[in-house]
Design an enzyme around this catalytic site. Structure first.
Site, short mmCIF file in Angstrom:
data_model
loop_
_atom_site.label_atom_id
_atom_site.label_comp_id
_atom_site.label_asym_id
_atom_site.label_seq_id
_atom_site.Cartn_x
_atom_site.Cartn_y
_atom_site.Cartn_z
CG HIS A 122 -1.89 1.00 1.40
ND1 HIS A 122 -1.63 2.30 1.75
CD2 HIS A 122 -3.24 0.93 1.23
CE1 HIS A 122 -2.76 2.99 1.80
NE2 HIS A 122 -3.75 2.18 1.48
CD GLN A 202 -7.13 -4.40 4.10
OE1 GLN A 202 -8.10 -5.10 4.41
NE2 GLN A 202 -7.28 -3.13 3.73
CE LYS A 225 -7.55 -0.02 6.23
NZ LYS A 225 -8.29 0.41 5.04
CB CYS A 363 -3.68 3.22 -1.68
SG CYS A 363 -4.87 4.49 -1.37
N1 PLP Z 1 -1.89 -0.62 4.64
C1 PLP Z 1 -2.83 -1.38 4.07
C2 PLP Z 1 -2.50 -2.77 3.66
C3 PLP Z 1 -4.12 -0.89 3.87
O1 PLP Z 1 -5.04 -1.65 3.29
C4 PLP Z 1 -4.41 0.44 4.29
C5 PLP Z 1 -5.75 1.00 4.04
O2 PLP Z 1 -6.47 0.58 3.18
C6 PLP Z 1 -3.39 1.19 4.89
C7 PLP Z 1 -2.15 0.63 5.04
C8 PLP Z 1 -3.65 2.57 5.37
O3 PLP Z 1 -4.56 2.57 6.43
P1 PLP Z 1 -5.14 3.92 7.03
O4 PLP Z 1 -5.66 4.70 5.87
O5 PLP Z 1 -6.20 3.48 7.97
O6 PLP Z 1 -4.01 4.62 7.72
#
Ligand code: PLP
Length: 404
Positions: A122, A202, A225, A363
């Site tokens: 991500h 995740q 999440k 992302c």
């Molecule tokens: N890492 C992973 C694998 C994600 O799926 C996400 C969000 O979709 C994030 C990081 C970022 O999370 P947050 O936007 O809650 O900080």
């Protein structure tokens, strides 16, 4: 067995209608819905307990502080961390990774040192480190993936060299659903005395996490999440690292004593918690963790895995269906495209039928580049989804395909 009907009754939003159709919410990878107990707790804190934490001698402030610290203990126990000193509250996974990237690199990295990530990360686990390429002159090394969307572990070991300072890897891919072999990755890295950060954004909601058993050095996740409030995150870090890492932000609460001659810093975990936290959300996060614990992560995993397999098998029956990510170990997410139907068109037409899925690059633009596509449609399941919903979703995808 989960009593899904009973569970669904706990989530008020699941009875919402979209365009007059019952909502089928399959965007759980982006954020999860909140059970009534979490929503009620937020109201309860604001109406009975609201006072700034850690600063007051008055009763309300002490009660709010105790409630916030009770969540820290609940998080510690949820991931089986050795100590609450190792549980730091942040704004989310993104801030947790940025904190480690900034503070770890400041303390332990010099120009030319290397951080290993993977091709499927991500943006939160890419850009946070890229910022350190500019600030500290570090370099990123990237583990490639195979055609099933699994990490090439043999390539990983080849990337390790004396300049490697940390490995930062997602546990479960938000796009491909791949469950990465983090146990092996941690063992390989530790063989070379390299610490490992696991992005659990995740995984925390889909399987039991035991940071002591994993022996990871850092583990990060977001409250939203795992059925908790937005804007709260957790950074677990081994005390041996956190102790030596400098503060990430300056402000109230993170100090020992402030003077113009020099300032000393608070002890862990407060050293990394500058300013007023979202203590209301943090307090309510405990309710979310208790809710998940009561259902049981083993039951959740089994139920969701069956739903994922069922959904995958049904989608595969559609002519022209291509699923991105066919790893042996998968969790929650299915990314797909059908023929040359644009992912936005698919997502918008599904929405008109009451079905919420995610479309786009999720992302993860470098992963899209590796797959040679611009984006996908992604359905991601949670324990409140049902087989009937999957049937309705697959029928809706068929309907969209027939329109083109
Ligand atoms: N890492 C992973 C694998 C994600 O799926 C996400 C969000 O979709 C994030 C990081 C970022 O999370 P947050 O936007 O809650 O900080």
């Amino acid at each position: 067995m989960l009593d899904v009907n009973k569970i669904r009754a706990d989530f008020p939003i699941l009875s919402t209608k979209i365009y007059g159709k019952p909502l089928i919410y399959l965007d759980n990878g982006a954020t999860t819905q909140k059970p009534r107990c979490v929503v009620d707790e937020i109201e309860c804190v604001y109406t009975t307990l609201n006072a700034n934490v850690h600063r007051g001698v008055h009763t309300l402030s002490q009660q709010a502080t105790d409630a916030m610290e009770a969540t820290r203990e609940a998080v510690r126990s949820f991931i089986n961390a050795p100590s609450t000193k190792e549980i730091i509250f942040t704004k989310g996974t993104t801030e947790s990774i940025n904190l480690v990237a900034h503070s770890f690199c400041q303390q332990f990295c010099s120009e030319g040192d290397e951080i290993i990530i993977s091709e499927m990360e991500h943006h939160a686990n890419i850009v946070s480190w890229q910022l350190q390429e500019t600030i500290k002159g570090i370099k990123l090394r990237v583990i490639p993936i195979n055609e099933r969307g699994e990490l090439k572990l043999d390539e990983f070991e080849k990337l390790i060299n004396p300049k490697t300072k940390l490995v930062s890897i997602m546990h479960v891919s938000n796009v491909l659903g791949t469950v990465n072999p983090i146990e092996e990755i941690i063992a390989i890295a530790h063989k070379h005395d390299i610490p490992v950060l696991i992005d659990g954004a995740q995984s925390i909601q889909h399987q039991t996490i035991d940071v002591q058993q994993l022996d990871c050095d850092f583990f990060v996740f977001s409250s939203h999440k795992i059925y908790g409030p937005n804007g709260i995150g957790v950074l677990y870090g081994k005390e041996k690292w956190l102790d030596r890492m400098p503060p990430y932000q300056g402000g109230g609460e993170m100090i020992g004593h402030v003077s113009f001659k020099g300032t000393t810093f608070n002890e862990l975990p407060f050293k990394f918690e500058a300013g007023t936290p979202d203590y209301v959300g943090i307090i309510a996060l405990r309710k979310a963790l208790e809710y998940v614990k009561n259902i049981g992560l083993d039951s959740i995993k089994q139920y969701e895995d069956e739903l994922l397999q069922y959904c995958t098998a049904e989608l595969m029956k559609i002519d022209g269906m291509k699923i991105y990510g066919t790893a042996v170990r998968k969790s929650s997410a299915i990314s797909f495209l059908v023929n040359d139907i644009h992912h936005y068109d698919m997502g918008m037409l599904l929405d008109k039928m009451g079905i919420a899925v995610r479309t786009g690059h999720h992302c993860a633009q470098p992963l899209m580049e590796a797959l040679g596509i611009e984006g996908t449609v992604r359905a991601s399941v949670a324990f409140y989804n049902t087989r009937d919903e999957i049937d309705a979703f697959v029928a809706a995808v068929r309907r969209v395909v027939s329109m083109f």
